[in-house]
Design an enzyme around this catalytic site. Structure first.
Site, PDB file in Angstrom:
ATOM      1  N   SER A  33       1.001  -1.189   0.026  1.00  0.00           N
ATOM      2  CA  SER A  33       0.166  -0.019   0.048  1.00  0.00           C
ATOM      3  C   SER A  33       0.963   1.189   0.053  1.00  0.00           C
ATOM      4  O   SER A  33       1.966   1.142   0.605  1.00  0.00           O
ATOM      5  CB  SER A  33      -0.876   0.021   1.325  1.00  0.00           C
ATOM      6  OG  SER A  33      -1.432   1.479   1.216  1.00  0.00           O
TER       7      SER A  33
ATOM      8  N   TYR B 290      -2.439  -0.399  10.037  1.00  0.00           N
ATOM      9  CA  TYR B 290      -2.243  -0.776   8.844  1.00  0.00           C
ATOM     10  C   TYR B 290      -1.251  -0.381   8.100  1.00  0.00           C
ATOM     11  O   TYR B 290      -0.635  -1.369   7.418  1.00  0.00           O
ATOM     12  CB  TYR B 290      -3.504  -0.125   8.158  1.00  0.00           C
ATOM     13  CG  TYR B 290      -3.660  -0.644   6.546  1.00  0.00           C
ATOM     14  CD1 TYR B 290      -4.082  -1.895   6.068  1.00  0.00           C
ATOM     15  CD2 TYR B 290      -3.296   0.272   5.270  1.00  0.00           C
ATOM     16  CE1 TYR B 290      -4.231  -2.157   4.995  1.00  0.00           C
ATOM     17  CE2 TYR B 290      -3.607  -0.161   4.267  1.00  0.00           C
ATOM     18  CZ  TYR B 290      -4.095  -1.440   4.037  1.00  0.00           C
ATOM     19  OH  TYR B 290      -4.100  -2.104   2.703  1.00  0.00           O
TER      20      TYR B 290
END
Length: 246
Positions: A141, A155
């Protein structure tokens, strides 16, 4: 093109979003495809039927990536069904975000189990079956390098861990002719982060190109890394983020 003719690819989390786009792109270029899903058998079935319509073999395996044994079993089932494994794409992930105070043991354990342990376990299992030319590609990501909003700590941490795994596996598997790479997508138009969502305008403004990616654009980079054209790329983190981290 049929760059992947005769190859078998396993995509974890391949029933939707980027994972589904990767499955379809690899199938378009000749690969037989196995995909895992956690709960949406209907979506997995739709991807399988699309792959079969291209004249390729396809299989959907139910496997919660939080379960290490299920992940390993999915790899073994792919090999048992199709006789080989050439490409592994670690795409399955959970996106648990929120204030630090709300990220307790349950959230931490699930995030690390799915986003970190599962890619390692899947890579370990897949590497046993791969020969020269094998490819392991993980989907990270953009927030591994830039966390622009509060609530992303857990995350972001999980996606950053994939960079270390990628480098370590690249060194270990390189002598066997297996490459290992990491793709960091930027904001991508999927059902979990739609380009017309409530935060889309702010997120789009953080990119250099002023738009979300299509899932197919991420899949194109994965396909390049999985092909012979990407044979000299390993241990790399490739940003496909529209300049989000520029």
């Amino acid at each position: 093109m049929n760059r992947f003719e005769g190859n078998v690819a396993l995509i974890t989390g391949g029933s939707r979003g980027i994972g589904a786009a990767v499955a379809l792109r690899l199938a378009e270029e000749g690969a037989d495809v196995v995909l895992t899903y956690a709960s949406r058998a209907d979506l997995a079935g739709e991807v399988v039927e699309k792959v079969k319509a291209m004249g390729r073999r396809a299989l959907a395996v139910r496997a919660d990536s939080a379960d290490a044994e299920a992940v390993t079993a999915a790899v073994e089932e792919a090999v048992a069904m199709f006789g080989r494994l050439d490409i592994l794409v670690n795409d399955a992930a959970v996106f648990l975000v929120g204030p630090l105070a709300d990220m307790g043991p349950a959230e931490i354990d699930r995030t690390l189990a799915v986003n970190v342990r599962a890619p390692f376990v899947a890579s370990r299992a897949a590497a046993r079956h791969m020969g020269r030319g094998g490819r392991i590609i993980s989907v990270g990501s953009n927030v591994a390098d830039r966390a622009p909003f509060p609530g992303l700590a857990l995350y972001s941490m999980s996606k950053t861990a994939l960079a270390g795994m990628t480098k370590g596996l690249a060194r270990e598997l390189g002598p066997r002719g297996i490459t290992v790479n990491l793709v960091h997508p930027g904001p991508t138009d999927t059902d979990t982060n739609p380009a017309d969502g409530p935060n889309a305008e702010a997120i789009t403004g953080l990119t250099a190109v002023g738009r979300y990616a299509e899932a197919s654009e991420i899949a194109a980079t994965v396909a390049h890394l999985a092909s012979t054209d990407g044979a000299y790329i390993t241990g790399a983190s490739v940003h496909v983020d529209g300049g989000f981290t520029a």
